[in-house]
Write an enzyme that holds these catalytic residues in place. Structure first.
Site, PDB file in Angstrom:
ATOM      1  N   GLU A   1      -0.039  -6.183  11.029  1.00  0.00           N
ATOM      2  CA  GLU A   1       1.123  -6.670  11.490  1.00  0.00           C
ATOM      3  C   GLU A   1       2.122  -5.573  11.999  1.00  0.00           C
ATOM      4  O   GLU A   1       1.842  -4.392  11.768  1.00  0.00           O
ATOM      5  CB  GLU A   1       1.847  -7.287  10.214  1.00  0.00           C
ATOM      6  CG  GLU A   1       2.084  -6.583   8.975  1.00  0.00           C
ATOM      7  CD  GLU A   1       3.273  -5.491   9.125  1.00  0.00           C
ATOM      8  OE1 GLU A   1       4.082  -5.851   9.947  1.00  0.00           O
ATOM      9  OE2 GLU A   1       3.327  -4.434   8.535  1.00  0.00           O
ATOM     10  N   PHE A   2       2.980  -6.113  12.876  1.00  0.00           N
ATOM     11  CA  PHE A   2       3.782  -5.023  13.419  1.00  0.00           C
ATOM     12  C   PHE A   2       5.428  -5.495  13.566  1.00  0.00           C
ATOM     13  O   PHE A   2       5.963  -5.399  14.263  1.00  0.00           O
ATOM     14  CB  PHE A   2       3.590  -5.011  15.236  1.00  0.00           C
ATOM     15  CG  PHE A   2       2.071  -4.531  15.272  1.00  0.00           C
ATOM     16  CD1 PHE A   2       1.880  -2.972  15.447  1.00  0.00           C
ATOM     17  CD2 PHE A   2       1.060  -5.107  15.313  1.00  0.00           C
ATOM     18  CE1 PHE A   2       0.530  -2.699  15.554  1.00  0.00           C
ATOM     19  CE2 PHE A   2      -0.238  -5.131  15.651  1.00  0.00           C
ATOM     20  CZ  PHE A   2      -0.656  -3.663  15.634  1.00  0.00           C
TER      21      PHE A   2
ATOM     22  N   LEU B   1      14.051   5.559  22.454  1.00  0.00           N
ATOM     23  CA  LEU B   1      14.479   6.882  22.873  1.00  0.00           C
ATOM     24  C   LEU B   1      15.976   6.973  22.572  1.00  0.00           C
ATOM     25  O   LEU B   1      16.586   7.949  22.950  1.00  0.00           O
ATOM     26  CB  LEU B   1      14.648   6.781  24.334  1.00  0.00           C
ATOM     27  CG  LEU B   1      13.160   7.047  25.510  1.00  0.00           C
ATOM     28  CD1 LEU B   1      13.203   6.801  26.890  1.00  0.00           C
ATOM     29  CD2 LEU B   1      12.416   8.104  24.976  1.00  0.00           C
TER      30      LEU B   1
ATOM     31  N   THR C   1       0.747  -1.019  -0.023  1.00  0.00           N
ATOM     32  CA  THR C   1      -0.075   0.082  -0.118  1.00  0.00           C
ATOM     33  C   THR C   1       0.857   1.059   0.039  1.00  0.00           C
ATOM     34  O   THR C   1       1.226   2.030   0.989  1.00  0.00           O
ATOM     35  CB  THR C   1      -0.850   0.052   1.341  1.00  0.00           C
ATOM     36  OG1 THR C   1      -0.145  -0.154   2.349  1.00  0.00           O
ATOM     37  CG2 THR C   1      -1.964  -0.881   1.136  1.00  0.00           C
TER      38      THR C   1
ATOM     39  N   CYS D   1       7.577   1.993   6.716  1.00  0.00           N
ATOM     40  CA  CYS D   1       6.402   2.030   7.421  1.00  0.00           C
ATOM     41  C   CYS D   1       6.211   3.619   7.951  1.00  0.00           C
ATOM     42  O   CYS D   1       5.227   4.272   7.810  1.00  0.00           O
ATOM     43  CB  CYS D   1       6.590   1.510   8.527  1.00  0.00           C
ATOM     44  SG  CYS D   1       6.016  -0.313   8.133  1.00  0.00           S
TER      45      CYS D   1
HETATM   46  C1  UDX Z   1       8.317  -0.260  12.100  1.00  0.00           C
HETATM   47  C2  UDX Z   1       7.610  -0.695  13.344  1.00  0.00           C
HETATM   48  O1  UDX Z   1       8.308  -0.796  14.501  1.00  0.00           O
HETATM   49  C3  UDX Z   1       6.775  -1.896  13.030  1.00  0.00           C
HETATM   50  O2  UDX Z   1       6.078  -2.233  14.110  1.00  0.00           O
HETATM   51  C4  UDX Z   1       5.906  -1.672  11.652  1.00  0.00           C
HETATM   52  O3  UDX Z   1       5.342  -2.916  11.460  1.00  0.00           O
HETATM   53  C5  UDX Z   1       6.868  -1.307  10.836  1.00  0.00           C
HETATM   54  O4  UDX Z   1       7.525  -0.041  11.088  1.00  0.00           O
HETATM   55  P1  UDX Z   1      10.732  -0.799  11.018  1.00  0.00           P
HETATM   56  O5  UDX Z   1      10.451   0.259   9.774  1.00  0.00           O
HETATM   57  O6  UDX Z   1      11.241  -2.016  10.473  1.00  0.00           O
HETATM   58  O7  UDX Z   1       9.361  -1.165  11.898  1.00  0.00           O
HETATM   59  O8  UDX Z   1      11.659  -0.248  12.080  1.00  0.00           O
HETATM   60  P2  UDX Z   1      12.084   0.513  13.497  1.00  0.00           P
HETATM   61  O9  UDX Z   1      12.975  -0.599  14.059  1.00  0.00           O
HETATM   62  O10 UDX Z   1      10.514   0.526  14.075  1.00  0.00           O
HETATM   63  O11 UDX Z   1      12.553   1.702  13.210  1.00  0.00           O
HETATM   64  C6  UDX Z   1      12.030   2.630  12.252  1.00  0.00           C
HETATM   65  C7  UDX Z   1      13.157   3.974  12.309  1.00  0.00           C
HETATM   66  O12 UDX Z   1      13.058   4.606  13.557  1.00  0.00           O
HETATM   67  C8  UDX Z   1      14.455   3.590  11.742  1.00  0.00           C
HETATM   68  O13 UDX Z   1      14.695   4.616  10.948  1.00  0.00           O
HETATM   69  C9  UDX Z   1      15.324   3.692  12.863  1.00  0.00           C
HETATM   70  O14 UDX Z   1      16.539   3.934  12.941  1.00  0.00           O
HETATM   71  C10 UDX Z   1      14.497   4.782  13.660  1.00  0.00           C
HETATM   72  N1  UDX Z   1      14.774   4.615  15.156  1.00  0.00           N
HETATM   73  C11 UDX Z   1      13.947   3.627  16.162  1.00  0.00           C
HETATM   74  C12 UDX Z   1      15.296   5.760  15.915  1.00  0.00           C
HETATM   75  O15 UDX Z   1      15.908   6.539  15.237  1.00  0.00           O
HETATM   76  N2  UDX Z   1      15.542   5.556  17.424  1.00  0.00           N
HETATM   77  C13 UDX Z   1      14.847   4.607  18.014  1.00  0.00           C
HETATM   78  O16 UDX Z   1      15.238   4.552  19.329  1.00  0.00           O
HETATM   79  C14 UDX Z   1      14.207   3.675  17.315  1.00  0.00           C
END
Ligand code: UDX
Length: 437
Positions: A152-153, A254, A87, A264
């Protein structure tokens, strides 16, 4: 044991299909992309995801998991259908639902017995009733079905673990028959006492967006606090550690950085804002998180320019990390894209390296000079930038790094290197909200 078809064998579909087969069901993962299906049938996994190869092989060997490009046949033979097609972002930030609605038509055309039709793709609130309408209209025999929202998460890089040991399972449905069938699909998780939330379809749809947007807000907030730390001379790691001890805040998400990316958060936050606009409600917090994230990516570029006293033309810049986060080869919305664009524009010489994402970044910047080790990348460079928190960068021997570079300038956008060591070795460095030289 159920016969299950997962329609759409992308990231979500493949991990979910393999995971559900591991729960003991017969699963066929189907896709209109014949080439992708052929690769999967020959044992090749088209995406980088730790543990997926093993999960797929185990279930293929046990004859619980198969792949097919015959979508119509797969629909007919299944008791439960999972829609897991993409999507992407459409106009004005809203989701482009064309693939989902196309699948709904295919389901309607092939509906030959009662089925549960379940959406895993992230879809805007109200899509469930659109899908049901289309199935009803395109089904000739008025066969009964139930629609379920089961978002899904999965996180890239830990998707297998997230699927097999989720924090929670959300089931949005409107009949007890559908709830019972879904509970049966996730039976092993019930036995493990995974929290399962049974709710309405619309509520389930909103839970996904509300969760992702909340996490995006949390990251943007921490990034802005880190930027304040930069100005004050405070250490954001101590701030976030102290904040995280408060159970109401929690220590997760954090960690400040160069801004969130991936498939996402950027898309889902915009889609949620667009939904709020349509509904005439406000979502200022999420709007601000999106803007803060844009500014954070820019701020990393500004930090680099400040570190190099705005002198980047013809300078050799080593970029370590291209993926939007570690443990993935995904470069979508990666802060590295902004960094590379700015440096290319201003005539810098870029050398880059990512343990998994070199090829994907080359699809965006064809002429990008990619390397196969950090040592080779940093050699004779005027500045090193850490863009992704891969473990192999955490373990970099800083004395060796200093010997290899031409000038010891270093921007750590992930705060993974030890400040004391950088100090001792006389680096000119910067990071996100920690001490500065
Ligand atoms: C996310 C959601 O966590 C997941 O539940 C959903 O299904 C899809 O989107 P994802 O995109 O794989 O998953 O990555 P995630 O690990 O959540 O990190 C997302 C972004 O946030 C990344 O760019 C990561 O570098 C950033 N991030 C994450 C931070 O900058 N700081 C943090 O503390 C955590």
């Amino acid at each position: 044991m159920k016969n299950i078809a997962v329609i759409g064998t992308g990231y979500v579909g493949l991990v979910s299909g393999a995971g559900i087969s591991d729960f003991g069901h017969n699963v066929v993962c189907t896709d209109i992309d014949e080439n992708k299906i052929k690769r999967l049938q020959s044992g090749e996994i088209p995406i980088y995801e730790p543990g997926l190869q093993e999960l797929v092989s185990r279930n293929v060997q046990a004859s619980r998991l198969s792949f097919s490009s015959n979508v119509n046949k797969s629909i007919k033979e299944a008791d439960v259908l999972f829609i897991a097609v993409g999507t992407p972002e459409g106009e004005n930030g809203a989701s482009d639902l064309s693939a989902v609605l196309e699948v709904a038509r295919a389901i309607g055309n092939n509906l030959n017995s009662y089925k549960v039709i379940c959406t895993k793709s992230t879809v805007p609130i109200g899509t469930g009733s659109k899908i049901s309408d289309i199935i009803n209209k395109s089904s000739i025999n008025s066969i009964e079905f139930d629609y379920v929202s089961n978002p899904e998460f999965l996180r890239e890089g830990s998707a297998v673990k997230d699927f097999l040991w989720p924090d929670r399972v959300i089931i949005g449905a409107s009949s007890s028959r559908a709830f019972d069938i879904m509970k049966n699909v996730y039976r092993p998780l019930y036995i493990n006492e995974t929290p399962v939330i049974e709710t309405t379809i619309e509520t389930a749809e909103l839970i996904k967006y509300a969760s992702n947007a909340f996490l995006s807000v949390k990251i943007s907030y921490m990034n802005e606090i880190a930027n304040m730390c930069d100005e004050i001379g405070a250490d954001v790691h101590v701030v976030s550690k102290a904040m995280g001890i408060d159970g109401r805040i929690s220590p997760k998400f954090l960690h400040p950085g160069p801004g969130f990316g991936g498939s996402c958060f950027p898309k889902d936050t915009k889609a949620l804002v667009s939904m709020a606009e349509e509904l005439g409600t406000n979502l200022k917090v999420v709007e601000s998180a999106i803007e803060a994230n844009r500014l954070q990516k820019e701020r990393m570029v500004e930090k680099l320019y400040t570190l190099l006293k705005n002198d980047v033309k013809d300078k050799t810049i080593a970029i370590l990390g291209l993926a939007f986060k570690a443990q993935t080869d995904d470069v979508r919305e990666s802060p590295s894209v902004n960094m590379i664009s700015a440096l290319k524009n201003d005539g810098a010489i870029i050398k880059a390296f990512d343990p998994a994402a070199n090829d994907n970044m080359k699809k965006i910047f064809e002429d990008l000079d990619t390397n196969t080790s950090w040592e080779e990348t940093v050699k004779d460079s005027d500045c090193v930038i850490i863009m992704t928190e891969w473990n192999e960068f955490r373990g970099i021997d800083l004395s060796k790094l200093k010997e290899l570079v031409k000038d010891p300038n270093l921007l750590d956008c992930r705060n993974i290197l030890k400040i004391d060591d950088l100090e001792k070795l006389g680096f000119n460095y910067d990071n996100v909200g920690r001490k500065k030289r």
